[in-house]
Design an enzyme around this catalytic site. Sequence first.
Site, short mmCIF file in Angstrom:
data_model
loop_
_atom_site.label_atom_id
_atom_site.label_comp_id
_atom_site.label_asym_id
_atom_site.label_seq_id
_atom_site.Cartn_x
_atom_site.Cartn_y
_atom_site.Cartn_z
N ASP A 1 0.84 -1.19 0.00
CA ASP A 1 0.00 0.00 0.00
C ASP A 1 0.88 1.25 0.00
OD1 ASP A 1 -2.73 1.27 0.50
OD2 ASP A 1 -1.66 1.96 2.27
N GLU B 1 1.67 -0.45 -5.12
CA GLU B 1 0.77 0.65 -5.43
C GLU B 1 1.69 1.87 -5.57
OE1 GLU B 1 -3.40 2.43 -3.77
OE2 GLU B 1 -1.80 2.20 -2.31
#
Length: 695
Positions: free
Chosen positions: A341, A377
């Site tokens: 993330d 990401e």
Amino acid sequence: MKEIQNAAPIKQSGMGKAFPLGATITQEGCNFAVYAPDAKAVVLCFFNSDTEEALDEFPLPEKTGDVWHGLFTGVSAGQYYGYRVERNEAGLHSVPTDKLLIDPYAKKISRAIKWDARRYKHDSQFMTPKCIVIDDSDYAISHASAPVIPKHKRVVYEAHVKGLTKLHPGVPKEHRGKFIGAAHSSVIKHLKALGITTVQFMPLCSFMPEPFITDKGLTNYWGYNPVNFFAPEPRYGVSDALVELKEMVDAYHSAGLEVIVDVVFNHTAEAGNGGPILSYKGFCPYQAYLLEQTKTGELVYSNHSGCGNTVNTAQPFMMGLILDAMRHWVTVIGVDGFRFDLAVCLGREPQEYNKKSGLLRAISSDPVLRDKVLLAEPWDIGPGGYQVGNFPSPWLEVNDKYRDTVRAFWRGDDGVTADFATRLMGSRDIFHKGHRHISTSVNNVTYHDGFTLHDMVTYAERHNLDNLEDNRDGHGHNLSANYGVEGETNDESIIDMRERQKRNLFATLIFSQGTPHILGGDELSRTQNGNNNAYCQDNPISWLNWEMNKRKQDFLRFCQYAIRLRQSSTLLSELKLHDDAFTLSRNVKEINWYKPDGSDKASEDWNVHHNKAFGVEIKGCIVGDQKPEHWFLCVNASENDVRFHLPSVLPKGGWTMHLDTRYNSLEEQPSICIQKVFLQASKSLTLFSFAHFSG
């Protein structure tokens, strides 16, 4: 696995060792070591495992460099513990000793952590879960070998442990929403039948819902607010979350499925100035987090995560902790890789992104980690935070340009056809030939943060009132459409168009070069009622609904069939072109682009504003003794039917249709072979392969 707490009294028996960090059972006793460089004293606290009442506390007797440590007897697996720290300074990082701290290296915690302002205010030990001592040897055995999935065959399915199983009729009620439920044979059977290879679970580490969400009576359902990077989330356990998580991974491996886990190494639940003191803020605030000065000279937390703080991944202790946590999840729990993330935070040294940062280099060279799935990401909200295409090989990267272009093209937006064709072929303008594998682009049309696939064609606007933020949260630029009515309708013509668009979007995803990423539940036509930011909805809005009518069954079978087509082909999943030096092997003879009239598509045609129909021919070359593949894909995003002149073929050959998204079900799709002209329906995609006629 039953843990028995030793009835013998706990005693300090020695100075212990500075490494390994955490609580480690040895023949001499249990060694406790914790990093606290600016502490005046570190107090180890023991608690009763039944009531969590305090049993005893001991100042750690020795300090080696920045690590405090001690050896204790009478401590066995199952013992509850925590820390209190005395610090010298006041101000931003003052830590009152009435705050009980979670060991950053704790492998298990006693219960889910929930914000409670009243219990936190004085002695936080009544709010804070306890760390649990484990015997590493109890968790060392893995029973099933991990599958070996070629990167071009990987199809990723994003799932939430609770959402996947909470409403599943085949899972026992007591196991729904748990690791055990996610490992149930009926769940795995569905995943295998769909054809995916890899399950990407949303965060499984222990987390705490933010105070502002809790105060509204909601929760952080997704789990992107970690407290500890090692310990699995107790919410998903029945009796022993660590054992049950290992068993879940083992069950997926036995079924031939990979497991990758979403990790949040960019921030913690301690938030920014004024946020709770749970762990790192007590032990090492200056080292754990990036700090910066305001224009007035005030020291504040850098907030590149949007969650109040940013982990200082360039600091040696934090870098080592992240690497240790990753190794733990691979060697002890058994996962096959990670989705990171806000991964740009991993490369900040300390404030600016560097794709050759120490942590990224360490991950790529670590013998335990370097061959695992590494999926970034590739952005955060800090300066220079958008880094799509700028991670090192062999990292995979979520490609938001793919998502936005595919949505816009099928919605009917003008001027995106050329970009759509680029995305279809692996986004080589971003992930360049010779430097990145063609599977590098992680393609998605939906993700957990946004509309589901069904909602993408059902709502033109977000409907997030249930989040209690006056519909201000969530992304406003969704590139969605409702095709005449906002929300659900009984109008069959609108329903048919929505279903066709779902088939177009899903088929494009599956037939694009790159790594397909499917949002769990899209194949079930899952809706969130127009909520495109359901992070705080732990209820049927977020849970998969397994009730199926004929329309949903038809779409599920379509998804299964499309994935089977991709997996049955080499070219549809991995093009090895002559001008791509990343590999030596080749499987493509030529690729040709056509206008509907059959003429070559010239450069200027791509820039025609209203041009929304084209065809692409992919001719394979002979590889070994395999017959070369030959495919033709027709795409028409316009409002009108288009007559396609298919590429010329031999007199004894024709184009066999494998998939046509105009049809509501696979049963309706005819079995046909065409030689010359094909009437392509409006807003549809058709896939052909060339076949020789016998005789």
